[in-house]
Design a protein around this motif. Structure first.
Motif, PDB file in Angstrom:
ATOM      1  N   SER A  81     -11.756-157.529  14.150  1.00  0.00           N
ATOM      2  CA  SER A  81     -12.261-156.193  13.780  1.00  0.00           C
ATOM      3  C   SER A  81     -13.533-155.915  14.553  1.00  0.00           C
ATOM      4  O   SER A  81     -14.563-156.553  14.314  1.00  0.00           O
ATOM      5  CB  SER A  81     -12.577-156.144  12.277  1.00  0.00           C
ATOM      6  N   SER A  82     -13.456-154.985  15.460  1.00  0.00           N
ATOM      7  CA  SER A  82     -14.658-154.599  16.200  1.00  0.00           C
ATOM      8  C   SER A  82     -14.451-153.206  16.751  1.00  0.00           C
ATOM      9  O   SER A  82     -13.541-152.989  17.560  1.00  0.00           O
ATOM     10  CB  SER A  82     -14.922-155.586  17.344  1.00  0.00           C
ATOM     11  N   LYS A  83     -15.296-152.321  16.303  1.00  0.00           N
ATOM     12  CA  LYS A  83     -15.168-150.937  16.769  1.00  0.00           C
ATOM     13  C   LYS A  83     -15.229-150.896  18.304  1.00  0.00           C
ATOM     14  O   LYS A  83     -14.416-150.267  18.947  1.00  0.00           O
ATOM     15  CB  LYS A  83     -16.299-150.117  16.147  1.00  0.00           C
ATOM     16  N   THR A  84     -16.177-151.614  18.859  1.00  0.00           N
ATOM     17  CA  THR A  84     -16.372-151.564  20.314  1.00  0.00           C
ATOM     18  C   THR A  84     -15.528-152.600  21.061  1.00  0.00           C
ATOM     19  O   THR A  84     -15.239-152.444  22.225  1.00  0.00           O
ATOM     20  CB  THR A  84     -17.846-151.863  20.650  1.00  0.00           C
ATOM     21  N   PHE A  85     -15.166-153.663  20.399  1.00  0.00           N
ATOM     22  CA  PHE A  85     -14.499-154.818  20.996  1.00  0.00           C
ATOM     23  C   PHE A  85     -15.330-155.416  22.128  1.00  0.00           C
ATOM     24  O   PHE A  85     -14.811-155.946  23.112  1.00  0.00           O
ATOM     25  CB  PHE A  85     -13.087-154.461  21.502  1.00  0.00           C
ATOM     26  N   THR A  86     -16.629-155.328  21.985  1.00  0.00           N
ATOM     27  CA  THR A  86     -17.515-155.949  22.972  1.00  0.00           C
ATOM     28  C   THR A  86     -18.585-156.790  22.259  1.00  0.00           C
ATOM     29  O   THR A  86     -19.345-157.467  22.930  1.00  0.00           O
ATOM     30  CB  THR A  86     -18.257-154.879  23.813  1.00  0.00           C
ATOM     31  N   THR A  87     -18.659-156.710  20.947  1.00  0.00           N
ATOM     32  CA  THR A  87     -19.740-157.398  20.231  1.00  0.00           C
ATOM     33  C   THR A  87     -19.648-158.906  20.490  1.00  0.00           C
ATOM     34  O   THR A  87     -18.604-159.525  20.274  1.00  0.00           O
ATOM     35  CB  THR A  87     -19.669-157.074  18.728  1.00  0.00           C
ATOM     36  N   HIS A  88     -20.763-159.440  20.977  1.00  0.00           N
ATOM     37  CA  HIS A  88     -20.781-160.799  21.486  1.00  0.00           C
ATOM     38  C   HIS A  88     -20.254-161.820  20.483  1.00  0.00           C
ATOM     39  O   HIS A  88     -19.382-162.638  20.786  1.00  0.00           O
ATOM     40  CB  HIS A  88     -22.223-161.118  21.884  1.00  0.00           C
TER      41      HIS A  88
END
Ligand code: F6P
Length: 540
Positions: free
Chosen positions: A205-212
């Motif tokens: 689950s990640s809105k950006t799909f970049t969260t480290h």
């Protein structure tokens, strides 16, 4: 329009009014008006809201409502509900209310009705969660999925984990639900230690799909799956994603058909009722998830339509302003008398502090008044045996929100009576206190009496609901969301961005490279940070 909050007539009137109010004691206010407990309480959207134990009078609210009007609260509410780009620093609307709008309602974002899209994703979520729950969705080796692990952080974790705990009573007990958020390897290791890869499905689950943190944990999860299943095709059966970033999801190896969409106009901390709630839906079933949404919607409608004098989120938000800006009380405690709501305060920390922890107004000016208070809390009765001492007799005054239920989900009425007796006792003790005279009259020796005196006059709200149901949870979350918005409107700040998290992220990236690559060029941080890095490199 430049902010002139402290020069508004209502602000000045409140400042003058505060001079009187700070001298009044709640005990006297209750004696003077025997009907106070009813006058300052009402029921809306199925929640009973008692704000009589606050240091307020009818006049206080006359000024607070005037302040709300002078700050244009009604228009700002309409702007939010009608999809205007109120999140100006990110040039987008803040339309979490569309996530729970019933089919047929029209809400426009960027000129397009988003409600049909919301319901399309909800149906896709329902289909997926039904297939998992009835065992139709199989893992790579044909085994039924028994474990769901949500990987996410911030709004992509706190809502799901809080809702799972809150609604555990309604959850599928033959399945395990785990939550991995921290980049500390312990989080993943502990969440999966007793799980079988063949029966485990990860929701990334990640809105950006970049969260480290999330990306690192997702890669670790992929290795963990492949270590046993030894076939890259297994990823498709053991991973789904919730995101706005389809290319990122595909690059990770998750079939975009198994991506559940959310949209830029949903803030992370306002997203537990979007596809970010997929683990919640799998846990409680789609009918219960729809009930959760209808609870949110009921509170949205209340906030949107009720007059301010009977508007729970408005009153709650204004009380926060009253204490924060006029009394100088800097923290708020949320004290649910429910074990199931034990993570509610942590959830609210992100909601309130990421939304309103800002010293710059919407216009970019430095504020000359206090904004968002620190929020914290723990369930009662446990807190009573730890930090309540300070709430009762400490030098700081901490307005409290007590949350309780008239009926327990569990069978023992005796337990529940005791639990609720404690809740009612705490708010009464905080408000009334106990005088020196009363203490002496009990036979306490004079030398001990000062220790046993309670000054009282410590404010609290009590929120009572019938039972902790999915609907109730939706109402409670929406209540706080809109209270936070009300505060943000008064303080003239943007509740929907979070630039304050960026600097730490950028520095962590740079320092991460320096830790990975010990021979990297000269360290150029301050001398403390340089020394910490050197010491870590030596001792790791
Ligand atoms: O760093 C803060 C934050 O952006 C939160 O606002 C958000 O909820 C969290 O990170 C996670 O973001 P994402 O869902 O994009 O991984």
């Amino acid at each position: 329009m430049k902010t002139l909050l402290t020069r508004l007539p209502a602000w000045k009137a409140l400042r003058a009014h505060h001079k009187k109010m700070r001298l009044l004691h709640l005990r006297d206010l209750f004696v003077a008006d025997p009907d106070r407990g009813r006058r300052f309480a009402f029921e809306a959207a199925g929640l009973y809201f008692d704000y009589s134990k606050h240091r307020i009078t009818v006049e206080t609210f006359k000024h607070l409502f005037a302040l709300a009007r002078e700050c244009g609260l009604r228009k700002k509410i309409n702007d939010m509900f009608s999809g205007r780009k109120i999140n100006i620093t990110e040039n987008r609307p803040a339309l979490h209310v569309a996530l729970r709008a019933p089919e047929g309602q029209r809400i426009l974002a960027f000129g397009r009705d988003v409600v049909p899209e919301v319901h399309r994703v909800l149906r896709k979520m329902a289909d997926f969660s039904d297939r998992i729950r009835c065992g139709k969705w199989k893992g790579h080796t044909g085994k039924r999925i028994r474990n769901i692990v949500n990987i996410g952080i911030g709004g992509s974790d706190l809502g799901p984990v809080m809702a799972y705990e809150a609604l555990r009573y309604y959850s599928e007990r033959n399945m395990n639900f785990r939550f991995v958020s921290n980049v500390d390897a312990a989080d993943f290791a502990e969440a999966t230690i007793d799980l079988d890869q063949e029966e485990t499905l990860f929701i990334v689950s990640s809105k950006t799909f970049t969260t480290h943190e999330t990306m690192m944990n997702a890669k670790t999860a992929r290795q963990w799956i492949l270590r046993k299943l030894k076939n890259r095709e297994a990823v498709a059966r053991h991973f789904v994603a919730v995101s706005t970033n389809q290319p990122g999801v595909a690059a990770f190896g998750i079939d975009p058909a198994n991506m559940f969409e959310l949209w830029d106009w949903v803030g992370g901390r306002y997203s537990m009722d979007s596809a970010i709630g997929l683990s919640t839906m799998v846990a409680i079933g789609h009918e219960n998830f729809y009930r959760l949404l209808s609870g949110f919607h009921a509170m949205d409608e209340h906030f949107r339509t009720a007059p301010f004098r009977r508007n729970m989120p408005v009153i709650m938000g204004l009380l926060t302003v009253w204490y924060n800006n006029f009394f100088g009380f800097r923290t708020t405690a949320v004290l649910p008398y429910s074990r199931h709501l034990r993570l509610f305060p942590s959830y609210l920390q992100q909601l309130t502090m990421e939304s309103n922890g800002k010293y710059v107004t919407i216009d970019g000016d430095r504020v000359n008044y206090e904004t968002g208070p620190v929020l914290w809390g723990e369930p009662g009765t446990n807190g009573q045996h730890s930090f309540y001492q300070l709430i009762h007799q400490g030098t700081k005054i901490i307005p409290c929100d007590f949350i309780g239920f008239c009926r327990s989900l569990h069978s023992s009425v005796t337990h529940h009576n005791t639990l609720m007796a404690n809740l009612f006792a705490q708010s009464e003790a905080l408000a009334s206190g106990k005088t020196f005279k009363e203490v002496i009259a009990e036979g306490t020796p004079g030398w001990l009496a000062p220790h046993r005196v309670f000054e009282g006059n410590r404010p609290s709200t009590t929120i009572l609901a019938d039972r902790l149901t999915p609907e109730t949870l939706g109402k409670l979350v929406a209540l706080y969301e809109h209270s936070v918005f009300t505060q943000g409107v008064i303080w003239h700040i943007n509740c929907f961005d979070q630039w304050g998290v960026e600097l730490g992220k950028a520095l962590a990236k740079r320092i991460g490279n320096e830790l990975e690559n010990a021979s990297s060029p000269r360290l150029t941080h301050d001398s403390s940070t340089n020394e910490l890095i050197r010491r870590y490199r030596r001792l790791r």
